[in-house]
Design a protein around this motif. Structure first.
Motif, PDB file in Angstrom:
ATOM      1  N   TYR A  17       0.821  -1.252  -0.019  1.00  0.00           N
ATOM      2  CA  TYR A  17       0.033   0.001   0.098  1.00  0.00           C
ATOM      3  C   TYR A  17       0.700   1.212  -0.118  1.00  0.00           C
ATOM      4  O   TYR A  17       2.022   1.282   0.673  1.00  0.00           O
TER       5      TYR A  17
ATOM      6  N   THR B 241      -3.262   5.576   4.967  1.00  0.00           N
ATOM      7  CA  THR B 241      -3.586   4.721   3.997  1.00  0.00           C
ATOM      8  C   THR B 241      -4.919   4.384   3.534  1.00  0.00           C
ATOM      9  O   THR B 241      -5.825   4.422   4.349  1.00  0.00           O
TER      10      THR B 241
ATOM     11  N   MET C 256       1.508   4.911   1.216  1.00  0.00           N
ATOM     12  CA  MET C 256       1.545   5.337   2.516  1.00  0.00           C
ATOM     13  C   MET C 256       1.544   7.046   2.422  1.00  0.00           C
ATOM     14  O   MET C 256       2.392   7.581   1.659  1.00  0.00           O
TER      15      MET C 256
ATOM     16  N   THR D  42       4.049  11.509   0.027  1.00  0.00           N
ATOM     17  CA  THR D  42       3.340  10.148  -0.287  1.00  0.00           C
ATOM     18  C   THR D  42       4.557   9.285  -0.636  1.00  0.00           C
ATOM     19  O   THR D  42       5.403   9.781  -1.363  1.00  0.00           O
TER      20      THR D  42
END
Length: 115
Positions: free
Chosen positions: A32, A97, A34, A50
């Motif tokens: 993912y 997230t 973050m 990011t």
């Protein structure tokens, strides 16, 4: 259950440094993107950095060249190295997230910049 917990905030003098961390659990962290956000009272939460699952990074202009986002996919930790802190940087800093169609947030950690 997804859980994000930030740490590392505190009081620092202008020009100083802090390193924030965000411990993640309940997700396959490495998959993912973050994010770090910050918010001051009375203002909207601002996206500042990011990092994607491939470790590509992006920063808002106000923190570019001063802050560095990084991730440790073994320990499931997101970091934010903040250097050259300015009087306009104080805020509550949050990691976030998006997973399984939902946005997840930690409780935040407070950063204060003052001499």
């Amino acid at each position: 259950q997804v859980r994000l917990v930030e740490s590392g905030g505190g009081l620092v003098q202008p020009g100083g440094s802090l390193r924030l961390s965000c411990a993640a659990s309940g997700i396959n962290f490495k998959l993912y993107a973050m994010k770090w956000y910050r918010q001051v009272p009375g203002k909207e939460r601002e996206l500042i950095a990011t990092i994607t699952s491939a470790c590509q990074t992006n920063y808002t202009d106000s923190v570019k060249d001063r802050f560095t986002i990084s991730r440790n996919n073994v320990r499931n930790i997101l970091n934010l190295q903040m250097n050259s802190l300015k009087p306009e940087d104080p805020a509550r800093y949050y990691c976030s997230t998006t997973a399984v169609g939902k946005n997840f947030w930690g409780p935040g950690t407070q950063v204060t910049v003052s001499s």
